[in-house]
Design a protein around this motif. Structure first.
Motif, PDB file in Angstrom:
ATOM      1  N   VAL A 124      -2.736  -3.659  14.256  1.00  0.00           N
ATOM      2  CA  VAL A 124      -2.722  -4.233  16.599  1.00  0.00           C
ATOM      3  C   VAL A 124      -3.279  -5.278  17.025  1.00  0.00           C
ATOM      4  O   VAL A 124      -2.194  -5.006  18.149  1.00  0.00           O
ATOM      5  CB  VAL A 124      -4.208  -3.051  16.521  1.00  0.00           C
ATOM      6  CG1 VAL A 124      -3.886  -2.715  18.387  1.00  0.00           C
ATOM      7  CG2 VAL A 124      -2.854  -1.697  16.098  1.00  0.00           C
ATOM      8  N   ALA A 156      -6.599   2.535  19.231  1.00  0.00           N
ATOM      9  CA  ALA A 156      -5.316   2.166  19.577  1.00  0.00           C
ATOM     10  C   ALA A 156      -5.037   1.744  17.818  1.00  0.00           C
ATOM     11  O   ALA A 156      -3.954   1.885  17.040  1.00  0.00           O
ATOM     12  CB  ALA A 156      -4.452   0.689  20.175  1.00  0.00           C
ATOM     13  N   SER A 173      -2.984   3.389  13.069  1.00  0.00           N
ATOM     14  CA  SER A 173      -2.093   2.273  13.044  1.00  0.00           C
ATOM     15  C   SER A 173      -2.677   1.707  12.043  1.00  0.00           C
ATOM     16  O   SER A 173      -2.283   1.720  10.614  1.00  0.00           O
ATOM     17  CB  SER A 173      -2.341   0.462  13.719  1.00  0.00           C
ATOM     18  OG  SER A 173      -1.765   0.283  13.440  1.00  0.00           O
ATOM     19  N   SER A 202       1.201   4.251  17.676  1.00  0.00           N
ATOM     20  CA  SER A 202      -0.038   4.752  19.396  1.00  0.00           C
ATOM     21  C   SER A 202       0.349   4.369  20.669  1.00  0.00           C
ATOM     22  O   SER A 202       0.051   5.154  21.558  1.00  0.00           O
ATOM     23  CB  SER A 202      -0.316   3.203  19.008  1.00  0.00           C
ATOM     24  OG  SER A 202      -1.449   3.007  17.667  1.00  0.00           O
TER      25      SER A 202
END
Length: 508
Positions: free
Chosen positions: A286, A332, A336, A363
């Protein structure tokens, strides 16, 4: 006002902080202490999104020249699986070799007037008496954080189950590329992206069972930094030989580890501020630690420059501004990271197009994906229609012997409802399970899954609902209805990605 600033740690976060403070406060004395030699570099590439680079450039264009000269830029992310390649456009990113980044930041710091002291270990921040501000940018194993007291700061660490190892390769990929391979031992995946004209970063992940089955657990990771796991290098080189096109794997302190997500309640104490990996981390799928550390540096320097005569107030402002932004990235990162812990299951159960959509929707929902790349969504929806003869809303599903005309309907009055079609939740063949709030309790709920029929999953944590749904659907081959207070786009995304067979909008 003239102040004295000490920065502990010569990584990108510490160098950028020192440079900005010196530029914002020209009369300040800014000294940076780095325990390693100037030429020492561990690791390979660093990635920045276009949005992050804009923020950095607005504060100080320290990266513009080096990225233009030595970096690489791309717009699309590719997923390779089962002989197919599918891309997601609209994701502008740049990458550069860590050594090139550090050299550029060191030069900028010197140019700004920062005093750089390499080969100087600060064993305790109490050694820095006389400095008005001490900035600890000394990484995940921060001595400063431990010396202040992790309990005092409210520091927490959650270790991931999956294993990863950081390599590079002489194969130059076009952009960020996710590769997937299955051996007789299990599933492996790689994150690959170019960092120069000579190298690409090549990070490999596997679950622990696969890692052990492949015999890759023999290397002693407790030894001091330096030696690399050569058995793993040879294994990965052979496994991904086709993707590497005859190129070699390159090592640099390469050894398997478990990613640790760090979060901290309080980011400073008295005149000592922490930033970057010392106080927070988010999974590298991310956002890089370098990105977050440099964003920390911008706010810290700006707030100190506003009120250099009141360091505690400046540090409080720094914390108040940055914590929500970091929390957003970490929120987020959680789904992930979870995706990477379970990618073998998705690889086994989803075709390449749905596998790609499942990955990118971990996400964000369908509409946001379509804003960046309408072709990917169109391809995914076309694949669904080819399989079922209709779109998600028009594809029927049978639940407890009753056919529903759509995959997105309602839950109300203890029943699943779609127009005139209604099935009570206590009907024969339906099991209703509440997802847990805490991840560590999910195994207990998994044990309650029925052997056959339909399971309706509700409540709990959003990620746990999906993990429970995927366990039921992929491992147990049950029909799964996920109950969520979701809008139409979120519900369709859930079904289109394969996370559930249907979504019942509402609450139980």
């Amino acid at each position: 006002m003239s102040i004295r600033v000490a920065c502990i740690g010569g990584g990108p976060g510490g160098l950028f902080t020192a440079t900005l403070l010196k530029r914002y406060l020209p009369t300040a004395e800014v000294v940076l202490f780095e325990r390693n030699r100037e030429e020492d570099v561990f690791g390979f590439g660093v990635v920045f999104s276009d949005a992050t680079l804009r923020r950095i450039t607005e504060a100080d264009p320290v990266l513009d020249d080096v990225l233009n000269e030595k970096g690489r830029h791309w717009d699309a992310i590719e997923v390779w699986s089962k002989g197919e390649k599918h891309s997601f456009a609209g994701n502008g990113m740049s990458a550069i070799h860590r050594k090139d980044l550090l050299r550029a930041l060191q030069a900028k710091a010197t140019e700004a007037g920062v005093e750089l002291k390499f080969g100087t270990n600060v064993a305790s921040h109490t050694e820095l008496e006389g400095f008005d501000l001490i900035v600890a940018a000394n990484g995940t194993n921060s001595l400063t954080r431990r010396e202040i007291g992790e309990d005092v700061l409210g520091h927490e660490v959650v270790q991931a189950e999956a294993k990863f190892i950081w390599f590079a390769t002489t194969r130059i990929f076009d952009g960020l590329t996710f590769l997937h391979r299955k051996s007789e031992h299990g599933s492996f995946a790689a994150h690959a992206y170019p960092i120069s004209n000579e190298l690409s970063t090549f990070i490999v992940e596997a679950d622990e069972a696969t890692w052990r089955a492949a015999g890759l657990d023999e290397f002693d990771v407790t030894q001091t930094p330096g030696p690399s796991d050569m058995k793993s290098k040879e294994y990965i080189e052979a496994l991904f030989a086709e993707e590497l096109e005859g190129n070699e794997i390159v090592v640099n302190n390469s050894r398997w580890a478990n990613f640790s997500t760090r979060s901290t309640k309080t980011w400073f104490k008295d005149n000592v501020a922490l930033l970057g990996d010392a106080i927070h981390t988010a999974h590298f799928s991310v956002g890089s630690g370098t990105k977050m550390a440099m964003e920390d540096a911008i706010i810290l320097a700006q707030e100190v420059a506003k009120q250099p005569d009141n360091i505690p107030a400046a540090l409080q402002a720094y914390q108040d501004i940055r914590k929500p932004a970091v929390a957003k990235v970490q929120n987020a990162a959680r789904p992930s990271l979870s995706w990477w812990e379970h990618f073998g299951r998705y690889y086994d159960n989803l075709d390449p197009v749905q596998f790609t959509f499942h990955f990118f929707s971990r996400s964000i929902n369908r509409d946001r994906i379509a804003q960046r790349d309408p072709e990917l969504v169109a391809k995914t929806e076309a694949a669904w229609k080819d399989k079922y003869g209709a779109d998600v809303e028009g594809t029927p599903i049978t639940i407890a012997g009753t056919e529903f005309p759509t995959r997105v309907f309602q839950v109300a009055d203890n029943a699943l409802v779609a127009g005139d079609v209604k099935v009570a939740l206590d009907a024969e063949g339906i099991a209703v399970l509440a997802a847990p709030e805490a991840a560590e309790t999910i195994d207990a709920v998994v044990e309650k899954l029925p052997a056959t029929g339909t399971v309706v999953i509700y409540g709990g944590d959003a990620l746990n609902r999906r993990l429970l749904a995927e366990e039921a659907r992929f491992a147990r081959k049950l029909t799964v209805v996920l109950v969520e207070a979701a809008d139409e786009d979120a519900a369709i995304t859930t079904v289109l990605s394969g996370r559930a067979d249907a979504v019942a909008q509402g609450e139980i």
